[in-house]
Scaffold this motif. Structure first.
Motif, mmCIF file in Angstrom:
data_model
loop_
_atom_site.group_PDB
_atom_site.id
_atom_site.type_symbol
_atom_site.label_atom_id
_atom_site.label_comp_id
_atom_site.label_asym_id
_atom_site.label_seq_id
_atom_site.Cartn_x
_atom_site.Cartn_y
_atom_site.Cartn_z
ATOM 1 N N SER A 1 0.808 -1.222 0.000
ATOM 2 C CA SER A 1 0.000 0.000 0.000
ATOM 3 C C SER A 1 0.844 1.276 0.000
ATOM 4 O O SER A 1 0.312 2.368 0.068
ATOM 5 C CB SER A 1 -0.934 0.003 1.206
ATOM 6 O OG SER A 1 -0.194 0.133 2.404
ATOM 7 N N ASP B 1 3.681 3.898 -1.748
ATOM 8 C CA ASP B 1 4.343 4.332 -2.971
ATOM 9 C C ASP B 1 5.230 5.517 -2.611
ATOM 10 O O ASP B 1 4.985 6.214 -1.638
ATOM 11 C CB ASP B 1 3.322 4.733 -4.028
ATOM 12 C CG ASP B 1 3.924 4.813 -5.419
ATOM 13 O OD1 ASP B 1 5.073 4.343 -5.611
ATOM 14 O OD2 ASP B 1 3.266 5.348 -6.326
ATOM 15 N N SER C 1 7.232 9.118 -3.907
ATOM 16 C CA SER C 1 7.278 10.191 -4.900
ATOM 17 C C SER C 1 8.458 11.089 -4.570
ATOM 18 O O SER C 1 9.043 10.995 -3.500
ATOM 19 C CB SER C 1 5.974 10.997 -4.887
ATOM 20 O OG SER C 1 5.848 11.711 -3.678
ATOM 21 N N MET D 1 4.031 7.390 0.731
ATOM 22 C CA MET D 1 2.606 7.635 0.941
ATOM 23 C C MET D 1 1.823 6.336 0.861
ATOM 24 O O MET D 1 2.197 5.436 0.117
ATOM 25 C CB MET D 1 2.065 8.581 -0.133
ATOM 26 C CG MET D 1 2.718 9.926 -0.149
ATOM 27 S SD MET D 1 2.204 10.905 -1.563
ATOM 28 C CE MET D 1 3.077 10.077 -2.864
ATOM 29 N N THR D 2 0.734 6.279 1.619
ATOM 30 C CA THR D 2 -0.202 5.177 1.488
ATOM 31 C C THR D 2 -1.439 5.697 0.768
ATOM 32 O O THR D 2 -1.777 6.884 0.865
ATOM 33 C CB THR D 2 -0.623 4.593 2.851
ATOM 34 O OG1 THR D 2 -1.206 5.632 3.639
ATOM 35 C CG2 THR D 2 0.564 3.993 3.582
ATOM 36 N N PHE D 3 -2.082 4.815 0.033
ATOM 37 C CA PHE D 3 -3.306 5.145 -0.681
ATOM 38 C C PHE D 3 -4.412 4.239 -0.170
ATOM 39 O O PHE D 3 -4.237 3.022 -0.136
ATOM 40 C CB PHE D 3 -3.134 4.927 -2.193
ATOM 41 C CG PHE D 3 -2.131 5.854 -2.803
ATOM 42 C CD1 PHE D 3 -2.538 7.052 -3.370
ATOM 43 C CD2 PHE D 3 -0.784 5.538 -2.818
ATOM 44 C CE1 PHE D 3 -1.610 7.910 -3.931
ATOM 45 C CE2 PHE D 3 0.144 6.393 -3.378
ATOM 46 C CZ PHE D 3 -0.270 7.580 -3.936
ATOM 47 N N GLU D 4 -5.517 4.835 0.226
ATOM 48 C CA GLU D 4 -6.655 4.049 0.695
ATOM 49 C C GLU D 4 -7.895 4.450 -0.086
ATOM 50 O O GLU D 4 -8.179 5.633 -0.247
ATOM 51 C CB GLU D 4 -6.886 4.288 2.181
ATOM 52 C CG GLU D 4 -5.779 3.743 3.057
ATOM 53 C CD GLU D 4 -6.061 3.941 4.533
ATOM 54 O OE1 GLU D 4 -7.244 3.823 4.935
ATOM 55 O OE2 GLU D 4 -5.112 4.224 5.269
ATOM 56 N N TYR E 1 -9.558 8.073 -3.745
ATOM 57 C CA TYR E 1 -8.570 7.579 -2.803
ATOM 58 C C TYR E 1 -8.074 8.706 -1.914
ATOM 59 O O TYR E 1 -8.020 9.859 -2.332
ATOM 60 C CB TYR E 1 -7.372 6.965 -3.554
ATOM 61 C CG TYR E 1 -7.754 5.737 -4.326
ATOM 62 C CD1 TYR E 1 -7.579 4.475 -3.780
ATOM 63 C CD2 TYR E 1 -8.294 5.827 -5.608
ATOM 64 C CE1 TYR E 1 -7.935 3.338 -4.479
ATOM 65 C CE2 TYR E 1 -8.660 4.696 -6.311
ATOM 66 C CZ TYR E 1 -8.478 3.451 -5.740
ATOM 67 O OH TYR E 1 -8.842 2.327 -6.425
ATOM 68 N N SER E 2 -7.678 8.337 -0.710
ATOM 69 C CA SER E 2 -7.043 9.274 0.209
ATOM 70 C C SER E 2 -5.581 8.893 0.339
ATOM 71 O O SER E 2 -5.243 7.712 0.334
ATOM 72 C CB SER E 2 -7.684 9.194 1.602
ATOM 73 O OG SER E 2 -9.016 9.611 1.550
ATOM 74 N N THR E 3 -4.714 9.895 0.432
ATOM 75 C CA THR E 3 -3.294 9.621 0.631
ATOM 76 C C THR E 3 -2.869 10.106 2.005
ATOM 77 O O THR E 3 -3.390 11.092 2.512
ATOM 78 C CB THR E 3 -2.418 10.325 -0.435
ATOM 79 O OG1 THR E 3 -2.635 11.727 -0.338
ATOM 80 C CG2 THR E 3 -2.742 9.847 -1.824
ATOM 81 N N THR E 4 -1.935 9.377 2.571
ATOM 82 C CA THR E 4 -1.356 9.754 3.856
ATOM 83 C C THR E 4 0.155 9.657 3.730
ATOM 84 O O THR E 4 0.670 8.616 3.303
ATOM 85 C CB THR E 4 -1.837 8.815 4.978
ATOM 86 O OG1 THR E 4 -3.264 8.836 5.015
ATOM 87 C CG2 THR E 4 -1.281 9.249 6.324
ATOM 88 N N ILE E 5 0.861 10.718 4.058
ATOM 89 C CA ILE E 5 2.327 10.682 4.022
ATOM 90 C C ILE E 5 2.793 9.952 5.278
ATOM 91 O O ILE E 5 2.475 10.337 6.383
ATOM 92 C CB ILE E 5 2.923 12.096 3.941
ATOM 93 C CG1 ILE E 5 2.487 12.750 2.630
ATOM 94 C CG2 ILE E 5 4.445 12.046 4.051
ATOM 95 C CD1 ILE E 5 2.879 14.198 2.497
#
Length: 159
Positions: free
Chosen positions: A69, A71, A73, A92-95, A109-113
């Motif tokens: 989950s 990635d 950048s 980052m995670t993508f949910e 999707y939501s991203t969280t660093i």
């Protein structure tokens, strides 16, 4: 009092709208900072991202998320830290948002660093940011192992 506040907010909003509409948009490519060494960087951009991804474990990077989950950048613009220039790498995670979709039914999707790292453009140092305190800790320098791996891959592919 409520009406007065509403009128003031409306006037401010309209001023912002008209100010935004009055500017012409220029399609310019960002230029390196004057005097920047990014043109002569030993490692930058995608290479710095791959360096962080391949030379450190998730545990070493302070990432507790599932590997599938996460990635990474990177920023194209150099970041100055302690008088040197660095490439910024973010994990980052993508949910998937189960209750929110676009008008055409596509998922959102939501991203969280979950991690932030700096890799010096001269490849001399790498840092990990503590996401709670904002302080940076220097990581072990593994650039020689990374570059050796890259040379090995390149020489194998050339044959």
């Amino acid at each position: 009092m409520k009406k007065f506040t509403a009128v003031i907010l409306t006037v401010l909003m309209l001023a912002c709208v008209f100010a935004a509409c009055s500017k012409s948009v220029k399609n310019e490519t960002p230029m390196p900072v004057s005097g920047s060494s990014s043109e002569n960087a030993v490692i930058s951009g995608a290479q710095a991202r791959e360096y962080i991804k391949t030379q450190y474990t998730f545990k070493e990077l302070g990432i507790k998320a599932d590997e599938a989950s996460v990635d990474f950048s990177y920023s194209e613009s150099p970041y100055e830290f302690e008088g040197e220039e660095y490439t910024v790498i973010k994990a980052m995670t993508f949910e998937k948002n189960p209750d929110v979709t676009l008008a055409d039914g596509s998922a959102t999707y939501s991203t969280t660093i979950v991690g932030e790292y700096l890799v010096a453009l001269d490849a001399s140092k790498a840092y990990m940011k503590n996401m709670k305190t904002g302080a940076y800790t220097e990581l072990d320098n593994r650039i020689d192992a990374y570059q050796t791996k890259g040379v090995t891959v390149a020489s194998t592919e050339a044959e």
